[in-house]
Design an enzyme around this catalytic site. Structure first.
Site, PDB file in Angstrom:
ATOM      1  N   ASP A   1       5.184  -3.843  -3.654  1.00 40.04           N
ATOM      2  CA  ASP A   1       6.115  -4.919  -3.982  1.00 40.04           C
ATOM      3  C   ASP A   1       7.379  -4.777  -3.136  1.00 40.04           C
ATOM      4  OD1 ASP A   1       7.018  -7.132  -5.269  1.00 40.04           O
ATOM      5  OD2 ASP A   1       7.173  -6.222  -7.254  1.00 40.04           O
TER       6      ASP A   1
ATOM      7  N   ASN B   1       8.124  -6.831  -0.196  1.00 43.22           N
ATOM      8  CA  ASN B   1       8.066  -7.275   1.210  1.00 43.22           C
ATOM      9  C   ASN B   1       9.074  -8.390   1.494  1.00 43.22           C
ATOM     10  OD1 ASN B   1       5.896  -5.596   1.369  1.00 43.22           O
ATOM     11  ND2 ASN B   1       4.337  -7.182   1.515  1.00 43.22           N
TER      12      ASN B   1
ATOM     13  N   HIS C   1       5.728  -8.911   5.170  1.00 45.65           N
ATOM     14  CA  HIS C   1       4.284  -8.694   4.967  1.00 45.65           C
ATOM     15  C   HIS C   1       3.672  -7.970   6.169  1.00 45.65           C
ATOM     16  CE1 HIS C   1       4.528 -10.958   1.344  1.00 45.65           C
ATOM     17  NE2 HIS C   1       4.645 -12.140   1.902  1.00 45.65           N
TER      18      HIS C   1
ATOM     19  N   SER D   1      -3.019 -11.294  -5.553  1.00 53.41           N
ATOM     20  CA  SER D   1      -3.431 -11.474  -6.953  1.00 53.41           C
ATOM     21  C   SER D   1      -3.895 -12.906  -7.189  1.00 53.41           C
ATOM     22  CB  SER D   1      -2.259 -11.158  -7.888  1.00 53.41           C
ATOM     23  OG  SER D   1      -1.343 -12.233  -7.881  1.00 53.41           O
TER      24      SER D   1
ATOM     25  N   LEU E   1     -13.056   8.705   2.156  1.00 52.31           N
ATOM     26  CA  LEU E   1     -12.168   7.932   1.276  1.00 52.31           C
ATOM     27  C   LEU E   1     -12.762   6.536   1.083  1.00 52.31           C
ATOM     28  CD1 LEU E   1      -9.175   7.721   0.016  1.00 52.31           C
ATOM     29  CD2 LEU E   1      -8.603   6.500   2.129  1.00 52.31           C
TER      30      LEU E   1
ATOM     31  N   GLU F   1      -1.129   7.796 -15.106  1.00 54.46           N
ATOM     32  CA  GLU F   1       0.276   8.171 -14.948  1.00 54.46           C
ATOM     33  C   GLU F   1       0.934   7.117 -14.058  1.00 54.46           C
ATOM     34  OE1 GLU F   1       1.756  10.865 -16.377  1.00 54.46           O
ATOM     35  OE2 GLU F   1      -0.146  11.293 -17.368  1.00 54.46           O
TER      36      GLU F   1
HETATM   37  C1  FPP Z   1       4.656  -8.196  -2.623  1.00 48.96           C
HETATM   38  O1  FPP Z   1       5.809  -8.491  -1.897  1.00 48.96           O
HETATM   39  C2  FPP Z   1       3.475  -8.044  -1.832  1.00 48.96           C
HETATM   40  C3  FPP Z   1       2.400  -8.921  -1.776  1.00 48.96           C
HETATM   41  C4  FPP Z   1       2.427 -10.341  -2.119  1.00 48.96           C
HETATM   42  C5  FPP Z   1       1.089  -8.447  -1.393  1.00 48.96           C
HETATM   43  C6  FPP Z   1       1.063  -7.319  -0.430  1.00 48.96           C
HETATM   44  C7  FPP Z   1       0.744  -7.765   0.926  1.00 48.96           C
HETATM   45  C8  FPP Z   1       0.909  -6.994   2.028  1.00 48.96           C
HETATM   46  C9  FPP Z   1       1.356  -5.592   1.999  1.00 48.96           C
HETATM   47  C10 FPP Z   1       0.660  -7.543   3.386  1.00 48.96           C
HETATM   48  C11 FPP Z   1      -0.696  -8.050   3.644  1.00 48.96           C
HETATM   49  C12 FPP Z   1      -1.797  -7.185   3.259  1.00 48.96           C
HETATM   50  C13 FPP Z   1      -2.841  -6.879   4.039  1.00 48.96           C
HETATM   51  C14 FPP Z   1      -3.956  -6.090   3.480  1.00 48.96           C
HETATM   52  C15 FPP Z   1      -2.910  -7.259   5.436  1.00 48.96           C
HETATM   53  P1  FPP Z   1       6.614  -9.759  -2.348  1.00 48.96           P
HETATM   54  O2  FPP Z   1       6.366 -10.832  -1.345  1.00 48.96           O
HETATM   55  O3  FPP Z   1       6.285 -10.102  -3.758  1.00 48.96           O
HETATM   56  O4  FPP Z   1       8.091  -9.223  -2.253  1.00 48.96           O
HETATM   57  P2  FPP Z   1       9.341  -9.696  -3.106  1.00 48.96           P
HETATM   58  O5  FPP Z   1       9.066  -9.337  -4.535  1.00 48.96           O
HETATM   59  O6  FPP Z   1      10.468  -8.910  -2.507  1.00 48.96           O
HETATM   60  O7  FPP Z   1       9.471 -11.170  -2.882  1.00 48.96           O
END
Ligand code: FPP
Length: 231
Positions: free
Chosen positions: A16, A18, A33, A62, A128, A197
């Site tokens: 979380d 990004n 991302h 999700s 893995l 955990e």
């Molecule tokens: C949350 O950050 C992250 C996601 C929506 C999903 C995670 C996606 C990645 C790490 C990149 C793509 C993945 C792959 C496998 C190529 P957010 O956007 O909710 O951040 P915020 O809460 O700060 O807005």
């Protein structure tokens, strides 16, 4: 303090932060991302070398993420396709098996094919299992498992039946990490986290490092786990 170290086999991560990481730098959320995808690569390499970790499961998309602006969703889909294309060599070099969980039928035929070919190409790798949760929701997974058991003719369903009908290659997560300071489960691996955990870190996912992960793993190894019993 336990006398023997806990053995970390199944690790799960909610990545979380990004968007916030990018916004803090005046960048488009998509840059967060992109950087986040690089961190997945680093963490996967760490897990492949770790002596006890057998699986690592990342929450990449999700069932609720479709609510985001179409431009961001489309970007995430393209990033995933690019990521898998680039990662195949890393999976093979590090003896990592790739697996997707979730309802990938909602994705484009091209992306579905990429996911399936990556799964097939890495099927025999054994150091893995790298799981990406894609269009995944914990309640949907449990509902799907129960429906499959009913279709198979089960009249009475046990916990062991549900555990074996889940999409994950394990039924218990040992450690769940969520980054960015949020302390929620967000419909992730609901069945599998009964005795997990938890570790919540303030670090935004694009700033997460293997050094921090190593410290969290050490913290986990020294926790007292009772599984409802007495220590
Ligand atoms: C949350 O950050 C992250 C996601 C929506 C999903 C995670 C996606 C990645 C790490 C990149 C793509 C993945 C792959 C496998 C190529 P957010 O956007 O909710 O951040 P915020 O809460 O700060 O807005």
């Amino acid at each position: 303090m336990p006398t023997t170290k806990n053995r970390l086999k199944n690790l799960a991560i909610i990545m979380d932060g990004n968007g916030r990481w990018a916004q803090q730098r005046g960048l488009n959320r998509t840059k967060g991302h992109e950087k986040g995808a690089e961190i997945i690569r680093d963490v996967t390499r760490y897990c492949a070398k770790h002596p006890t970790i057998e699986t690592v499961t990342f929450y990449a998309f999700s069932t609720e993420n479709w609510k985001r602006p179409k431009l961001e969703v489309d970007f995430l889909m393209r990033l995933l396709d690019r990521y898998l294309q680039n990662e195949l060599a890393t999976y093979q070099e590090n003896n990592v098996r790739f697996m997707a969980i979730g309802d990938i039928a909602a994705f484009s035929p091209k992306l579905q094919a990429r996911i399936q070919t990556t799964e097939e190409a890495t099927r025999n790798n054994t150091d893995l299992i790298h799981v990406l949760a894609l269009n995944y929701g914990g309640r949907a997974e449990i509902t799907h498992a129960v429906n499959n058991l009913i279709k198979a003719g089960k009249k009475e369903i046990s916990e062991a039946d549900i555990s074996s009908a889940l999409q994950t290659p394990y039924s218990d997560v040992d450690l769940l990490i969520r980054t960015s300071g949020e302390e929620r489960v967000s419909n992730y691996l609901l069945w599998q986290i009964s005795y997990t955990e938890f570790y919540f870190t303030q670090t935004l996912w694009p700033d997460f490092t293997v050094e921090e992960l190593d410290n969290i793993v050490t913290d986990f190894e020294h926790r007292t786990r009772r599984f409802g019993g007495l220590s």
